[in-house]
Structures are given as structure tokens and as C-alpha cells.
Enzyme design. Sequence first.
Site, PDB file in Angstrom:
ATOM      1  N   SER A  91      -5.251   3.511  16.576  1.00 35.93           N
ATOM      2  CA  SER A  91      -4.850   2.706  17.737  1.00 35.93           C
ATOM      3  C   SER A  91      -5.108   3.563  18.969  1.00 35.93           C
ATOM      4  O   SER A  91      -5.119   4.797  18.879  1.00 35.93           O
ATOM      5  CB  SER A  91      -3.357   2.394  17.652  1.00 35.93           C
ATOM      6  OG  SER A  91      -2.851   1.998  18.923  1.00 35.93           O
ATOM      7  N   THR A 125       2.182   7.895  13.740  1.00 37.13           N
ATOM      8  CA  THR A 125       1.422   7.520  12.523  1.00 37.13           C
ATOM      9  C   THR A 125      -0.060   7.364  12.858  1.00 37.13           C
ATOM     10  O   THR A 125      -0.914   7.758  12.078  1.00 37.13           O
ATOM     11  CB  THR A 125       1.925   6.206  11.883  1.00 37.13           C
ATOM     12  OG1 THR A 125       1.680   5.089  12.748  1.00 37.13           O
ATOM     13  CG2 THR A 125       3.400   6.276  11.521  1.00 37.13           C
ATOM     14  N   LYS A 126      -0.351   6.808  14.018  1.00 39.76           N
ATOM     15  CA  LYS A 126      -1.752   6.541  14.345  1.00 39.76           C
ATOM     16  C   LYS A 126      -2.487   7.825  14.745  1.00 39.76           C
ATOM     17  O   LYS A 126      -3.699   7.940  14.565  1.00 39.76           O
ATOM     18  CB  LYS A 126      -1.838   5.472  15.435  1.00 39.76           C
ATOM     19  CG  LYS A 126      -1.352   4.089  14.946  1.00 39.76           C
ATOM     20  CD  LYS A 126      -2.164   3.606  13.754  1.00 39.76           C
ATOM     21  CE  LYS A 126      -1.745   2.258  13.235  1.00 39.76           C
ATOM     22  NZ  LYS A 126      -2.555   1.803  12.087  1.00 39.76           N
ATOM     23  N   VAL A 175       0.819  -1.221   0.000  1.00 38.71           N
ATOM     24  CA  VAL A 175       0.000   0.000   0.000  1.00 38.71           C
ATOM     25  C   VAL A 175       0.852   1.270   0.000  1.00 38.71           C
ATOM     26  O   VAL A 175       0.342   2.353  -0.297  1.00 38.71           O
ATOM     27  CB  VAL A 175      -0.996   0.046   1.195  1.00 38.71           C
ATOM     28  CG1 VAL A 175      -2.040  -1.053   1.069  1.00 38.71           C
ATOM     29  CG2 VAL A 175      -0.275  -0.007   2.533  1.00 38.71           C
ATOM     30  N   TYR A 186       5.238   4.834  15.843  1.00 39.55           N
ATOM     31  CA  TYR A 186       3.936   4.180  15.615  1.00 39.55           C
ATOM     32  C   TYR A 186       2.810   5.079  16.110  1.00 39.55           C
ATOM     33  O   TYR A 186       1.809   5.295  15.407  1.00 39.55           O
ATOM     34  CB  TYR A 186       3.924   2.826  16.327  1.00 39.55           C
ATOM     35  CG  TYR A 186       2.611   2.081  16.193  1.00 39.55           C
ATOM     36  CD1 TYR A 186       2.290   1.413  15.011  1.00 39.55           C
ATOM     37  CD2 TYR A 186       1.699   2.019  17.246  1.00 39.55           C
ATOM     38  CE1 TYR A 186       1.079   0.717  14.891  1.00 39.55           C
ATOM     39  CE2 TYR A 186       0.497   1.333  17.135  1.00 39.55           C
ATOM     40  CZ  TYR A 186       0.195   0.682  15.953  1.00 39.55           C
ATOM     41  OH  TYR A 186      -1.000   0.007  15.830  1.00 39.55           O
TER      42      TYR A 186
HETATM   43  P1  NAP Z   1      -1.137  -8.044  11.639  1.00 41.98           P
HETATM   44  O1  NAP Z   1      -1.804  -9.220  12.234  1.00 41.98           O
HETATM   45  O2  NAP Z   1       0.336  -7.873  11.760  1.00 41.98           O
HETATM   46  O3  NAP Z   1      -1.559  -7.958  10.085  1.00 41.98           O
HETATM   47  C1  NAP Z   1      -1.063  -6.914   9.302  1.00 41.98           C
HETATM   48  C2  NAP Z   1      -1.737  -6.973   7.947  1.00 41.98           C
HETATM   49  O4  NAP Z   1      -1.306  -5.844   7.169  1.00 41.98           O
HETATM   50  C3  NAP Z   1      -1.345  -8.217   7.150  1.00 41.98           C
HETATM   51  O5  NAP Z   1      -2.440  -8.587   6.349  1.00 41.98           O
HETATM   52  C4  NAP Z   1      -0.202  -7.682   6.271  1.00 41.98           C
HETATM   53  O6  NAP Z   1      -0.016  -8.428   5.067  1.00 41.98           O
HETATM   54  C5  NAP Z   1      -0.722  -6.298   5.967  1.00 41.98           C
HETATM   55  N1  NAP Z   1       0.326  -5.353   5.573  1.00 41.98           N
HETATM   56  C6  NAP Z   1       1.406  -4.963   6.286  1.00 41.98           C
HETATM   57  N2  NAP Z   1       2.149  -4.109   5.561  1.00 41.98           N
HETATM   58  C7  NAP Z   1       1.516  -3.961   4.374  1.00 41.98           C
HETATM   59  C8  NAP Z   1       1.792  -3.237   3.193  1.00 41.98           C
HETATM   60  N3  NAP Z   1       2.894  -2.451   3.090  1.00 41.98           N
HETATM   61  N4  NAP Z   1       0.947  -3.318   2.154  1.00 41.98           N
HETATM   62  C9  NAP Z   1      -0.166  -4.106   2.247  1.00 41.98           C
HETATM   63  N5  NAP Z   1      -0.486  -4.820   3.330  1.00 41.98           N
HETATM   64  C10 NAP Z   1       0.349  -4.748   4.385  1.00 41.98           C
HETATM   65  O7  NAP Z   1      -1.720  -6.675  12.247  1.00 41.98           O
HETATM   66  P2  NAP Z   1      -3.128  -6.394  12.964  1.00 41.98           P
HETATM   67  O8  NAP Z   1      -2.915  -6.548  14.421  1.00 41.98           O
HETATM   68  O9  NAP Z   1      -4.227  -7.083  12.286  1.00 41.98           O
HETATM   69  O10 NAP Z   1      -3.232  -4.819  12.692  1.00 41.98           O
HETATM   70  C11 NAP Z   1      -4.146  -4.304  11.730  1.00 41.98           C
HETATM   71  C12 NAP Z   1      -4.251  -2.805  11.964  1.00 41.98           C
HETATM   72  O11 NAP Z   1      -4.711  -2.584  13.283  1.00 41.98           O
HETATM   73  C13 NAP Z   1      -2.915  -2.087  11.849  1.00 41.98           C
HETATM   74  O12 NAP Z   1      -3.122  -0.839  11.210  1.00 41.98           O
HETATM   75  C14 NAP Z   1      -2.494  -1.894  13.286  1.00 41.98           C
HETATM   76  O13 NAP Z   1      -1.643  -0.787  13.445  1.00 41.98           O
HETATM   77  C15 NAP Z   1      -3.832  -1.686  13.948  1.00 41.98           C
HETATM   78  N6  NAP Z   1      -3.845  -1.967  15.389  1.00 41.98           N
HETATM   79  C16 NAP Z   1      -3.548  -3.219  15.857  1.00 41.98           C
HETATM   80  C17 NAP Z   1      -3.574  -3.442  17.228  1.00 41.98           C
HETATM   81  C18 NAP Z   1      -3.246  -4.778  17.848  1.00 41.98           C
HETATM   82  O14 NAP Z   1      -3.115  -4.848  19.090  1.00 41.98           O
HETATM   83  N7  NAP Z   1      -3.131  -5.848  17.085  1.00 41.98           N
HETATM   84  C19 NAP Z   1      -3.909  -2.403  18.100  1.00 41.98           C
HETATM   85  C20 NAP Z   1      -4.209  -1.166  17.573  1.00 41.98           C
HETATM   86  C21 NAP Z   1      -4.186  -0.946  16.216  1.00 41.98           C
HETATM   87  P3  NAP Z   1       0.908  -9.793   5.082  1.00 41.98           P
HETATM   88  O15 NAP Z   1       0.093 -10.846   5.787  1.00 41.98           O
HETATM   89  O16 NAP Z   1       1.081 -10.089   3.632  1.00 41.98           O
HETATM   90  O17 NAP Z   1       2.152  -9.449   5.805  1.00 41.98           O
END
Ligand code: NAP
Length: 232
Positions: A129, A145-146, A55, A142
Amino acid sequence: MANVVITGGSRGIGAAAVRLFAARGDRVWFLYAGNHAAAETVARETGAVAIQCDVADAAAVQAAFSQIPGVDILICSAGIAHYGLISQITEAEWDRLFAVNVKGIYHCVNAALPFFLRQQRGVILTVSSMWGRVGASCEAAYSATKGAVIALTKALAQELGPSGIRVNCVAPGVIATDMCANLDAETMAQLARDSCVGRNGRPEDVAKAMEYLADAQFVTGHVLNVDGGYIM
Ligand code: NAP
């Protein structure tokens, strides 16, 4: 039946969103960075179409959207994290975080916009986040960015509202995904105790909040905390 495009749909929160919207009967396309095995699993389970696309790369995003016949709902869940002292993050790491977490949304919004403007209707959901609201020690880049994602959401809600486009944001707390894999069990247990509900979140908890925001016709410019009351 809506056309839904979800970034980061191969794993974690994005994958839960793919499952939820596909189960509703919507047509779903999702972008992922490079984890083919995870993407294939989600695509096979749901019937959604997986497209590999960084992206952060404007041309790649345009190419991905050229394969998609229509967009009603855009969900920008793709994101990366970084943990470390501000003095230790390299400039390249800092730039990459902003390129994926912030510029990635800019690219995807611009790719979806022609569909939305033609229809005079559309929904954009961003993923911030709780650290984007209050900041976290050792996650300065991080958090920055958020925080930017929240400001971007509110600006777009104002700019695009007159064109029938709603823009909202979810601000998850601790959600058990690969992004938290660096945290040990005791840390995860402490984080769970620190929330009001006494547990960490599941990706499905966030997907349900996304569904609400996708459907709520009079809600825009809103940041919905999905953190079990961790931050108020
Ligand atoms: P995750 O399990 O690490 O999954 C990340 C996803 O993003 C994967 O599908 C990955 O694809 C994709 N991705 C990463 N870099 C990318 C890129 N450059 N282009 C396209 N796709 C990309 O993360 P998650 O926990 O689901 O997090 C999802 C969102 O929620 C993020 O924005 C994160 O900052 C936010 N968030 C998460 C948490 C938490 O505690 N988990 C808390 C607050 C906010 P691949 O599988 O191909 O690597």
C-alpha cells in the site's frame, strides 16, 4: 496458459485480477475468507475455481494448495485494514492484521514454492500500500504490515531469484473497493483531488499493473506504485 493462484479473489483488487488473468486464458484458482456469495459470482463469471481458506491458517493454506495441480503465478492480494489510534487497537486486532497481511503471504509462498522449485520458474506478486511506504496516521498497524510486505518482497526476490522465481509488489493508493467503504463521499473526493490524476483508483488499475509485473521477465524486487501519483 499459466496456472494462477490469487488470494483475496472474491472481491476488490483480487477479483479484478481473477477477471483479468481468466480473460487472458489462464487457469485461475482463488482463495477467499468467507464471502461465499461474492466468491460464487466471480467464479461463475470467470470460470475460476474458488476455495475458501483463511490465509492466516497454515494448515488451511496447505489443504487449499493440495487441490491445485500447478502454480506459475501467485498473487497475494488478501488483506484486511484497521483504522484507529495506536492506543485503541487491541493486541488481538494487531496480531490479526499481521497474521492475515504478512503471515498469510508466508504461508502461501511456502505452499507454492515446491511447484516453483520443481519448475525452476515462478512469479510471486505481493500487495502492499502507499501507506506501507510512508505510513498513515491512525493506520499504524496496517502501515506496519504493509511496510513488512515491501521488505518481505525484496528479501524473497534476492533469495528466490537464483531459482528462477521473480518477486514483485504493487503499492496501491486509494482504490474504490469495500476496504474504503468506511470513508464518506467527501473524503473520497478529497483523496481523489490529492492525487496527480484527480481520481481514485479502480481495482482494474491495479490488476493491469499486476499483469505487467507477471510478464516482465527482467523485473524483480520492484515496488510499483499504483496510486495516481498520490505519493512520490
Ligand atoms: P477488499 O475489497 O476488502 O477484499 C479483500 C479480499 O481479501 C476479499 O476477497 C476477502 O475475502 C479476502 N480476505 C480477507 N481476509 C482474508 C483471509 N484471512 N484469508 C483469505 N482471504 C481473505 O480489499 P481490497 O481493497 O481489494 O484490498 C486487496 C489488497 O489491496 C489488500 O491487501 C489491501 O491491503 C490492499 N490495498 C487496498 C487499497 C484500497 O484502497 N482498496 C489500497 C492499498 C492496498 P472475503 O470476500 O471472503 O471476505
